[in-house]
Design a protein around this motif. Structure first.
Motif, PDB file in Angstrom:
ATOM      1  N   LEU A 205      50.764  24.994  46.010  1.00  0.00           N
ATOM      2  CA  LEU A 205      49.984  26.133  45.517  1.00  0.00           C
ATOM      3  C   LEU A 205      49.627  27.102  46.639  1.00  0.00           C
ATOM      4  CD1 LEU A 205      47.594  24.456  42.917  1.00  0.00           C
ATOM      5  CD2 LEU A 205      49.578  25.911  42.473  1.00  0.00           C
TER       6      LEU A 205
ATOM      7  N   TYR B  12      42.969  28.116  42.308  1.00  0.00           N
ATOM      8  CA  TYR B  12      44.050  28.890  42.908  1.00  0.00           C
ATOM      9  C   TYR B  12      44.367  30.143  42.108  1.00  0.00           C
ATOM     10  CZ  TYR B  12      45.155  26.352  47.054  1.00  0.00           C
ATOM     11  OH  TYR B  12      45.088  25.838  48.308  1.00  0.00           O
TER      12      TYR B  12
ATOM     13  N   TYR C 142      57.307  18.561  44.431  1.00  0.00           N
ATOM     14  CA  TYR C 142      56.363  18.420  43.323  1.00  0.00           C
ATOM     15  C   TYR C 142      57.015  17.685  42.154  1.00  0.00           C
ATOM     16  CZ  TYR C 142      53.219  19.724  39.535  1.00  0.00           C
ATOM     17  OH  TYR C 142      52.373  19.686  38.459  1.00  0.00           O
TER      18      TYR C 142
ATOM     19  N   ASN D  74      59.141  28.416  48.016  1.00  0.00           N
ATOM     20  CA  ASN D  74      58.675  27.469  47.013  1.00  0.00           C
ATOM     21  C   ASN D  74      59.756  26.512  46.539  1.00  0.00           C
ATOM     22  OD1 ASN D  74      55.788  27.964  46.195  1.00  0.00           O
ATOM     23  ND2 ASN D  74      56.614  30.019  46.334  1.00  0.00           N
TER      24      ASN D  74
ATOM     25  N   GLY E  43      43.978  24.162  39.775  1.00  0.00           N
ATOM     26  CA  GLY E  43      44.779  25.249  39.235  1.00  0.00           C
ATOM     27  C   GLY E  43      43.946  26.495  38.972  1.00  0.00           C
TER      28      GLY E  43
ATOM     29  N   LEU F 179      52.435  29.591  39.810  1.00  0.00           N
ATOM     30  CA  LEU F 179      51.279  28.788  39.426  1.00  0.00           C
ATOM     31  C   LEU F 179      51.526  28.087  38.096  1.00  0.00           C
ATOM     32  CD1 LEU F 179      48.286  28.143  40.208  1.00  0.00           C
ATOM     33  CD2 LEU F 179      47.660  30.012  38.708  1.00  0.00           C
TER      34      LEU F 179
ATOM     35  N   TYR G 108      53.695  25.025  38.494  1.00  0.00           N
ATOM     36  CA  TYR G 108      53.037  23.861  39.098  1.00  0.00           C
ATOM     37  C   TYR G 108      51.958  23.249  38.208  1.00  0.00           C
ATOM     38  CZ  TYR G 108      55.404  24.990  43.434  1.00  0.00           C
ATOM     39  OH  TYR G 108      56.355  25.226  44.381  1.00  0.00           O
ATOM     40  N   ARG G 109      51.995  23.509  36.934  1.00  0.00           N
ATOM     41  CA  ARG G 109      51.025  22.875  36.047  1.00  0.00           C
ATOM     42  C   ARG G 109      51.434  21.412  35.822  1.00  0.00           C
ATOM     43  NH1 ARG G 109      54.712  23.315  32.669  1.00  0.00           N
ATOM     44  NH2 ARG G 109      54.977  23.881  30.562  1.00  0.00           N
TER      45      ARG G 109
ATOM     46  N   ARG H 289      50.792  19.046  45.383  1.00  0.00           N
ATOM     47  CA  ARG H 289      50.558  20.229  44.545  1.00  0.00           C
ATOM     48  C   ARG H 289      49.706  21.263  45.275  1.00  0.00           C
ATOM     49  NH1 ARG H 289      46.779  21.359  39.792  1.00  0.00           N
ATOM     50  NH2 ARG H 289      47.867  22.994  38.660  1.00  0.00           N
TER      51      ARG H 289
ATOM     52  N   SER I  39      53.434  35.207  42.075  1.00  0.00           N
ATOM     53  CA  SER I  39      52.559  34.075  42.407  1.00  0.00           C
ATOM     54  C   SER I  39      52.023  33.396  41.157  1.00  0.00           C
ATOM     55  CB  SER I  39      51.390  34.543  43.275  1.00  0.00           C
ATOM     56  OG  SER I  39      51.825  34.855  44.567  1.00  0.00           O
TER      57      SER I  39
END
Length: 139
Positions: free
Chosen positions: A95, A17, A64, A57, A14, A129, A132-133, A91, A125
């Motif tokens: 990402l 990215y 995800y 996404n 993370g 992000l 997607y944690r 993931r 973006s």
């Protein structure tokens, strides 16, 4: 791979990215603008394409979510290491797609893309992000 190492690796991905999203825009915004009509003509379509890539996404986020659920079900079982590996692969793929708007902003910076448009694409973006944690329930 145990749970702590997997979470540490996901956290590291993370942060990496985050750098991949922000650094290219900062670097290319310092480049001189390309003079000419081509740059002016490409700036707006590039911004629209960047906004459209946000919608790429949707299937990645669904995958995800399903990987998170599968990982949660596999906790404390023999399938846990495979579930963590699958979660990381899904993931990372997500990402990469989440970073597309920021990368298009980086491409558009020398072409005359306005700083506000660049900021909007980068913020898009970064918002993805955050989506997607890895949730705390997977500890």
């Amino acid at each position: 791979m145990n749970r702590t190492a997997a979470r540490r690796q996901l956290s590291r991905d993370g942060w990496l990215y985050l750098l991949f999203i922000v650094i290219p825009v900062l670097i290319t915004s310092q480049l001189p603008e390309l003079a000419g009509r081509l740059g002016e003509r490409l700036a707006l379509p590039l911004f629209v394409i960047g906004l459209a890539t946000l919608f790429f996404n949707l299937p990645r986020f669904t995958a995800y979510k399903h990987a998170l659920i599968a990982t949660e079900k596999a906790l404390s079982s023999d399938a846990e290491p495979a579930a963590w590996a699958a979660l990381r692969a899904i993931r990372l793929r997500a990402l990469r797609v989440a970073a597309l708007p920021a990368w298009l902003a980086a491409i558009g910076a020398p072409l005359g893309l306005e700083p506000v448009a660049q900021l909007l694409l980068v913020c898009g973006s970064l918002a993805l992000l955050v989506l997607y944690r890895v949730p705390r329930q997977l500890q």
